[in-house]
Design a protein around this motif. Structure first.
Motif: not given
Length: 159
Positions: A96-117
């Protein structure tokens, strides 16, 4: 102070009871920290977070609103990731912690970009959650692939 806030939320939501140690608050706190990593919380990121949380926890709108408010409040008082990650690590198994990390990545990509921060914040969160670098990268690739599929489908529909 938190007890007053919790009582207020319970009064607003009726059955949408949120306990002080509810790990979902920590999950949402981390979501907000990831959204803020690049300096701007975009509406697309908020929508994605709300959608993911609602589906994952099977919440109605009232419960979702109460939980998001509690998570946002907890995040605004947080000084680091540790208070959230330690709570999550105590309550959620590794998968479930791994799944959470996946969820966080989906939020990052929601705006179409990924930043270094954003990369750095998720790397740090994953490390504190005990999620391996391999799993973190796999989840990032899965989230990116979902975005690519959505963009391809939209392009095909426009043709």
């Amino acid at each position: 102070m938190f007890e007053r806030f919790r009582a207020f939320l319970e009064g607003m939501t009726g059955s949408a009871r949120i306990e002080a140690g509810d790990p979902r608050i920590a999950v949402i706190g981390l979501c907000f920290q990831v959204m803020e990593a690049d300096g701007a919380v975009r509406s697309s990121e908020r929508r994605k977070m709300r959608k993911l949380i609602k589906e994952h926890y099977k919440l109605d709108d009232a419960a979702l609103n109460a939980l998001v408010a509690a998570g946002e409040s907890a995040e605004s008082e947080a000084i680091d990731f540790y208070q959230f990650t330690s709570d999550i690590k105590r309550h959620l198994p590794e998968e479930q912690r791994i799944e959470l990390v996946g969820m966080l990545w989906e939020i990052v990509y929601a705006d179409g970009a990924r930043s270094e921060m954003e990369d750095h914040v998720i790397w740090r969160i994953a490390d504190l959650l005990g999620v391996s670098g391999r799993d973190r990268v796999l989840k990032r690739q899965e989230a990116a692939a979902k975005i690519d599929m959505v963009e391809e489908n939209e392009a095909q529909q426009e043709s």
